[in-house]
Design a protein around this motif. Structure first.
Motif, PDB file in Angstrom:
ATOM      1  N   LYS A  27      35.794  34.168  47.650  1.00 34.96           N
ATOM      2  CA  LYS A  27      36.496  33.243  46.762  1.00 34.96           C
ATOM      3  C   LYS A  27      36.386  31.806  47.272  1.00 34.96           C
ATOM      4  N   ALA A  28      36.456  31.635  48.592  1.00 32.82           N
ATOM      5  CA  ALA A  28      36.389  30.300  49.189  1.00 32.82           C
ATOM      6  C   ALA A  28      35.015  29.670  49.014  1.00 32.82           C
ATOM      7  N   ASP A  29      33.964  30.500  48.999  1.00 31.97           N
ATOM      8  CA  ASP A  29      32.586  30.029  48.826  1.00 31.97           C
ATOM      9  C   ASP A  29      32.149  29.082  49.950  1.00 31.97           C
ATOM     10  N   PHE A  30      32.611  29.352  51.157  1.00 30.13           N
ATOM     11  CA  PHE A  30      32.172  28.599  52.326  1.00 30.13           C
ATOM     12  C   PHE A  30      31.060  29.328  53.082  1.00 30.13           C
ATOM     13  N   GLY A  31      30.695  30.480  52.566  1.00 36.93           N
ATOM     14  CA  GLY A  31      29.684  31.296  53.231  1.00 36.93           C
ATOM     15  C   GLY A  31      30.290  32.586  53.739  1.00 36.93           C
ATOM     16  N   MET A  32      29.562  33.687  53.568  1.00 31.67           N
ATOM     17  CA  MET A  32      30.021  34.986  54.030  1.00 31.67           C
ATOM     18  C   MET A  32      29.678  35.169  55.503  1.00 31.67           C
ATOM     19  N   SER A  33      30.250  36.195  56.119  1.00 34.34           N
ATOM     20  CA  SER A  33      29.878  36.502  57.500  1.00 34.34           C
ATOM     21  C   SER A  33      28.423  36.944  57.530  1.00 34.34           C
ATOM     22  N   ASN A  93      34.382  50.143  46.886  1.00 37.77           N
ATOM     23  CA  ASN A  93      35.273  50.231  45.730  1.00 37.77           C
ATOM     24  C   ASN A  93      36.566  49.458  45.958  1.00 37.77           C
ATOM     25  N   VAL A  94      37.086  49.505  47.181  1.00 35.92           N
ATOM     26  CA  VAL A  94      38.282  48.716  47.492  1.00 35.92           C
ATOM     27  C   VAL A  94      37.969  47.224  47.405  1.00 35.92           C
ATOM     28  N   LEU A  95      36.779  46.831  47.868  1.00 35.46           N
ATOM     29  CA  LEU A  95      36.363  45.433  47.798  1.00 35.46           C
ATOM     30  C   LEU A  95      36.312  44.953  46.353  1.00 35.46           C
ATOM     31  N   ASP A  96      35.734  45.763  45.464  1.00 34.92           N
ATOM     32  CA  ASP A  96      35.675  45.384  44.051  1.00 34.92           C
ATOM     33  C   ASP A  96      37.073  45.222  43.464  1.00 34.92           C
ATOM     34  N   ALA A  97      37.984  46.112  43.840  1.00 37.38           N
ATOM     35  CA  ALA A  97      39.361  46.026  43.350  1.00 37.38           C
ATOM     36  C   ALA A  97      40.035  44.752  43.850  1.00 37.38           C
ATOM     37  N   MET A  98      39.791  44.404  45.111  1.00 39.36           N
ATOM     38  CA  MET A  98      40.381  43.189  45.677  1.00 39.36           C
ATOM     39  C   MET A  98      39.822  41.940  44.997  1.00 39.36           C
ATOM     40  N   MET A  99      38.532  41.938  44.720  1.00 38.96           N
ATOM     41  CA  MET A  99      37.924  40.779  44.064  1.00 38.96           C
ATOM     42  C   MET A  99      38.488  40.580  42.658  1.00 38.96           C
ATOM     43  N   LYS A 100      38.714  41.680  41.948  1.00 42.92           N
ATOM     44  CA  LYS A 100      39.311  41.587  40.618  1.00 42.92           C
ATOM     45  C   LYS A 100      40.751  41.096  40.706  1.00 42.92           C
ATOM     46  N   ALA A 101      41.464  41.517  41.751  1.00 45.05           N
ATOM     47  CA  ALA A 101      42.874  41.153  41.897  1.00 45.05           C
ATOM     48  C   ALA A 101      43.062  39.660  42.135  1.00 45.05           C
ATOM     49  N   ILE A 102      42.118  39.030  42.845  1.00 45.93           N
ATOM     50  CA  ILE A 102      42.280  37.609  43.163  1.00 45.93           C
ATOM     51  C   ILE A 102      41.415  36.713  42.279  1.00 45.93           C
ATOM     52  N   ALA A 103      40.763  37.317  41.277  1.00 45.13           N
ATOM     53  CA  ALA A 103      39.872  36.538  40.412  1.00 45.13           C
ATOM     54  C   ALA A 103      40.610  35.444  39.647  1.00 45.13           C
ATOM     55  N   CYS A 104      41.871  35.711  39.322  1.00 43.59           N
ATOM     56  CA  CYS A 104      42.630  34.741  38.523  1.00 43.59           C
ATOM     57  C   CYS A 104      43.368  33.708  39.366  1.00 43.59           C
ATOM     58  N   VAL A 105      43.257  33.813  40.672  1.00 45.31           N
ATOM     59  CA  VAL A 105      43.949  32.864  41.552  1.00 45.31           C
ATOM     60  C   VAL A 105      43.204  31.528  41.550  1.00 45.31           C
ATOM     61  N   PRO A 106      43.894  30.403  41.321  1.00 47.59           N
ATOM     62  CA  PRO A 106      43.210  29.094  41.299  1.00 47.59           C
ATOM     63  C   PRO A 106      42.673  28.715  42.675  1.00 47.59           C
ATOM     64  N   TYR A 107      41.533  28.033  42.675  1.00 43.77           N
ATOM     65  CA  TYR A 107      40.942  27.654  43.964  1.00 43.77           C
ATOM     66  C   TYR A 107      40.110  26.374  43.870  1.00 43.77           C
ATOM     67  N   ASP A 108      40.433  25.503  42.960  1.00 43.66           N
ATOM     68  CA  ASP A 108      39.614  24.327  42.691  1.00 43.66           C
ATOM     69  C   ASP A 108      39.602  23.327  43.846  1.00 43.66           C
ATOM     70  N   SER A 109      40.706  23.158  44.527  1.00 45.25           N
ATOM     71  CA  SER A 109      40.789  22.122  45.552  1.00 45.25           C
ATOM     72  C   SER A 109      40.184  22.584  46.873  1.00 45.25           C
ATOM     73  N   PHE A 110      39.714  21.612  47.642  1.00 49.77           N
ATOM     74  CA  PHE A 110      39.132  21.928  48.956  1.00 49.77           C
ATOM     75  C   PHE A 110      40.150  22.558  49.899  1.00 49.77           C
ATOM     76  N   PRO A 111      41.400  22.030  49.971  1.00 48.64           N
ATOM     77  CA  PRO A 111      42.394  22.666  50.850  1.00 48.64           C
ATOM     78  C   PRO A 111      42.642  24.127  50.509  1.00 48.64           C
TER      79      PRO A 111
END
Length: 226
Positions: A27-33, A93-111
């Protein structure tokens, strides 16, 4: 007095934490491990053509490939390799569920993105530390390192370092091939930061758990994973 933490619970909480932390970092889009970056790039590429193909699917498909490579290199297939794939499948499968759960969380700002990345990094470290405390077969990433180190009598720390470097280089090459020259996806500044601090962070989390808990088995299943 230390409290009891059952190893089976450590496995469950470890997988959930690892999936949630990875979803936050995505979600942060700073790069994955550097470990999951190749699978993430496969997800980005394939999902352009198959909209139903998820990050979780890419994870367990790539880990299945790693298990096949491991079996070829070692000329053997062990029961715990199958359990490792099951772990990868559950995690995906848990990862996909987590990604769907936080998909609606706003994240526009750098902080906000920075907080997502920081929390994701810490939660992933907690998850890995918990998975180290259980007897249940880990994901293929950890299994690959452990088996190669054991088979060829390499130091596990050096084997892990070599694997991480190879994974990072593969991800960089895939980024150029899949996305286009001059542009990186999946491998960014956050990947470098993760490579620098992840090992130390996992060690600190592991030490905290050892200080406060005694890990023991709730069931007699350990023999099936040996």
């Amino acid at each position: 007095m230390k409290r009891t933490f059952y190893t089976e619970a450590a496995y469950a909480f470890g997988l959930i934490s690892l999936a949630f932390g990875t979803a936050l970092m995505e979600k942060a889009d700073f790069g994955m491990s550097m470990i999951v970056a190749p699978a993430y790039l496969i997800y980005l590429k394939v999902s352009d053509y198959l909209s139903w193909f998820s990050f979780g699917m890419a994870e367990y498909c790539f880990q299945a490939f790693l298990i096949i490579v491991l079996s070829i290199v070692l000329h053997s297939f062990k029961r715990k390799y199958l359990f490792s794939f099951i772990t990868a499948f559950v995690y995906g499968n848990v990862l996909d569920a987590m990604m769907k759960a936080i998909a609606c969380v706003p994240y526009d700002s750098f902080p906000a993105k920075a907080l997502y990345y920081l929390f994701g990094l810490i939660i992933c470290a907690i998850g890995v530390a918990l998975l180290f405390k259980t007897y249940i077969s880990p994901e293929a990433y950890e299994l690959f390192v452990k088996e190669i180190s054991s088979r060829f009598d390499f130091a596990i720390s050096k084997t892990k370092t070599v694997y991480d470097c190879c994974s990072c280089l593969i991800a960089i090459a895939m980024s150029f091939i899949f996305i286009g020259f001059g542009r990186f996806e999946g491998v960014k500044i956050g990947t470098v930061l993760c490579a620098l601090v992840n090992g130390s962070l996992i060690g600190k989390c592991s030490g905290w758990f050892e200080k406060h808990f005694v890990f023991s088995d709730a069931f007699g299943f350990r023999k099936y994973f040996e």
